[in-house]
Write a protein that holds these residues in place. Sequence first.
Motif, mmCIF file in Angstrom:
data_model
loop_
_atom_site.group_PDB
_atom_site.id
_atom_site.type_symbol
_atom_site.label_atom_id
_atom_site.label_comp_id
_atom_site.label_asym_id
_atom_site.label_seq_id
_atom_site.Cartn_x
_atom_site.Cartn_y
_atom_site.Cartn_z
ATOM 1 N N HIS A 35 0.759 -0.821 -0.182
ATOM 2 C CA HIS A 35 0.149 0.360 -0.168
ATOM 3 C C HIS A 35 0.725 0.744 -0.163
ATOM 4 O O HIS A 35 0.335 2.444 1.210
ATOM 5 C CB HIS A 35 -1.470 -0.086 1.755
ATOM 6 C CG HIS A 35 -1.884 -1.281 1.459
ATOM 7 N ND1 HIS A 35 -1.552 -1.754 2.790
ATOM 8 C CD2 HIS A 35 -2.660 -2.059 0.696
ATOM 9 C CE1 HIS A 35 -2.758 -2.572 2.555
ATOM 10 N NE2 HIS A 35 -2.898 -3.214 1.670
ATOM 11 N N GLU A 83 0.275 -2.756 -4.228
ATOM 12 C CA GLU A 83 0.893 -3.956 -3.445
ATOM 13 C C GLU A 83 1.113 -5.300 -4.241
ATOM 14 O O GLU A 83 0.857 -4.891 -5.952
ATOM 15 C CB GLU A 83 -0.067 -3.893 -3.349
ATOM 16 C CG GLU A 83 -1.271 -4.741 -3.326
ATOM 17 C CD GLU A 83 -3.065 -4.876 -2.038
ATOM 18 O OE1 GLU A 83 -2.483 -4.540 -1.311
ATOM 19 O OE2 GLU A 83 -3.976 -5.125 -2.816
ATOM 20 N N HIS A 90 -8.878 -10.496 -1.481
ATOM 21 C CA HIS A 90 -8.742 -9.725 -0.426
ATOM 22 C C HIS A 90 -8.927 -8.563 -1.268
ATOM 23 O O HIS A 90 -8.848 -7.748 -2.232
ATOM 24 C CB HIS A 90 -7.339 -9.081 0.219
ATOM 25 C CG HIS A 90 -6.269 -8.542 0.074
ATOM 26 N ND1 HIS A 90 -5.579 -8.922 -0.867
ATOM 27 C CD2 HIS A 90 -5.939 -7.479 0.068
ATOM 28 C CE1 HIS A 90 -4.706 -7.946 -1.479
ATOM 29 N NE2 HIS A 90 -5.130 -7.056 -0.985
ATOM 30 N N HIS A 91 -9.703 -7.135 0.294
ATOM 31 C CA HIS A 91 -10.088 -6.020 -0.150
ATOM 32 C C HIS A 91 -9.226 -5.039 0.199
ATOM 33 O O HIS A 91 -8.439 -5.607 1.487
ATOM 34 C CB HIS A 91 -12.054 -5.751 -0.072
ATOM 35 C CG HIS A 91 -12.036 -7.105 -1.047
ATOM 36 N ND1 HIS A 91 -11.887 -6.452 -2.786
ATOM 37 C CD2 HIS A 91 -13.549 -8.024 -1.424
ATOM 38 C CE1 HIS A 91 -12.768 -7.502 -2.686
ATOM 39 N NE2 HIS A 91 -14.096 -8.053 -2.517
ATOM 40 N N HIS A 92 -9.947 -3.795 0.915
ATOM 41 C CA HIS A 92 -8.955 -3.106 1.734
ATOM 42 C C HIS A 92 -10.157 -1.851 2.436
ATOM 43 O O HIS A 92 -11.421 -1.905 2.336
ATOM 44 C CB HIS A 92 -8.802 -1.714 0.824
ATOM 45 C CG HIS A 92 -7.206 -3.045 0.045
ATOM 46 N ND1 HIS A 92 -7.802 -3.561 -1.148
ATOM 47 C CD2 HIS A 92 -6.297 -3.186 0.458
ATOM 48 C CE1 HIS A 92 -6.800 -3.703 -1.601
ATOM 49 N NE2 HIS A 92 -5.986 -3.833 -0.768
ATOM 50 N N LEU A 94 -10.440 1.183 4.372
ATOM 51 C CA LEU A 94 -9.406 3.023 4.903
ATOM 52 C C LEU A 94 -10.268 3.868 5.550
ATOM 53 O O LEU A 94 -11.368 3.815 5.606
ATOM 54 C CB LEU A 94 -9.693 3.248 2.741
ATOM 55 C CG LEU A 94 -9.799 4.764 3.150
ATOM 56 C CD1 LEU A 94 -7.993 4.577 2.701
ATOM 57 C CD2 LEU A 94 -10.078 5.096 1.205
ATOM 58 N N LEU A 101 -4.607 2.123 5.395
ATOM 59 C CA LEU A 101 -5.225 1.215 4.272
ATOM 60 C C LEU A 101 -4.728 -0.122 5.031
ATOM 61 O O LEU A 101 -3.521 -0.502 5.175
ATOM 62 C CB LEU A 101 -4.611 1.407 2.792
ATOM 63 C CG LEU A 101 -5.155 0.607 2.671
ATOM 64 C CD1 LEU A 101 -6.898 1.512 2.138
ATOM 65 C CD2 LEU A 101 -4.117 0.913 0.735
ATOM 66 N N ASP A 103 -5.486 -4.932 4.999
ATOM 67 C CA ASP A 103 -6.618 -5.884 3.812
ATOM 68 C C ASP A 103 -7.173 -6.310 4.627
ATOM 69 O O ASP A 103 -7.353 -6.304 5.841
ATOM 70 C CB ASP A 103 -4.783 -6.633 3.566
ATOM 71 C CG ASP A 103 -4.262 -6.290 2.833
ATOM 72 O OD1 ASP A 103 -4.119 -5.398 2.104
ATOM 73 O OD2 ASP A 103 -2.932 -6.674 2.732
ATOM 74 N N ASP A 128 -13.130 -5.407 -7.128
ATOM 75 C CA ASP A 128 -12.325 -3.614 -6.406
ATOM 76 C C ASP A 128 -13.535 -3.501 -5.586
ATOM 77 O O ASP A 128 -13.731 -2.699 -5.127
ATOM 78 C CB ASP A 128 -11.315 -3.084 -6.718
ATOM 79 C CG ASP A 128 -9.990 -4.186 -7.225
ATOM 80 O OD1 ASP A 128 -9.613 -5.452 -6.558
ATOM 81 O OD2 ASP A 128 -9.399 -3.777 -8.767
ATOM 82 N N THR A 130 -13.270 -1.402 -1.229
ATOM 83 C CA THR A 130 -12.599 -0.173 -0.151
ATOM 84 C C THR A 130 -13.630 -0.213 0.468
ATOM 85 O O THR A 130 -14.272 0.544 0.049
ATOM 86 C CB THR A 130 -11.903 0.938 -1.140
ATOM 87 O OG1 THR A 130 -11.103 0.296 -1.893
ATOM 88 C CG2 THR A 130 -11.171 1.229 0.109
#
Length: 142
Positions: A35, A83, A90-92, A94, A101, A103, A128, A130
Amino acid sequence: MVHDRLDPASRLRAAGLRVTRPRLMVLEVLADHPHVSADHVRALLDEVEDHTVSRQAVYDVLHALTDAGLVRSMLVGTRALYELDLLDNHHHLLCRQCGALADVPCAVGHAPCLQPSDAQGFTVQTADVTYSGLCATCSTTT
């Protein structure tokens, strides 16, 4: 989320890319620091003795690695962060206040873990996500 450290040279060869010192160095940085922005990658490389990777070379390497599927690029606000792409689905998370940030595993399972209600003829390969909010530290200080 713990990532396996795969051999960078093998990953480059498997993606059809030449093994070069700048590519190896960028992959090593991303293995240790997920990240990060291109400028942060360059700053970390500046700490390496005897490096000769220019700012433009960092951008070129990141683009080549992203195009080859070895690196994921995500837009967070107006910054691109990078990354390793280890195909771990996986997603994130925030933090809207401090920018942290993290995972987070996909909530559904196998990629793509989300399907649009109308794919409009697209073959969806990834999703994706977030999630944004406040991290634990920022939640306790507000």
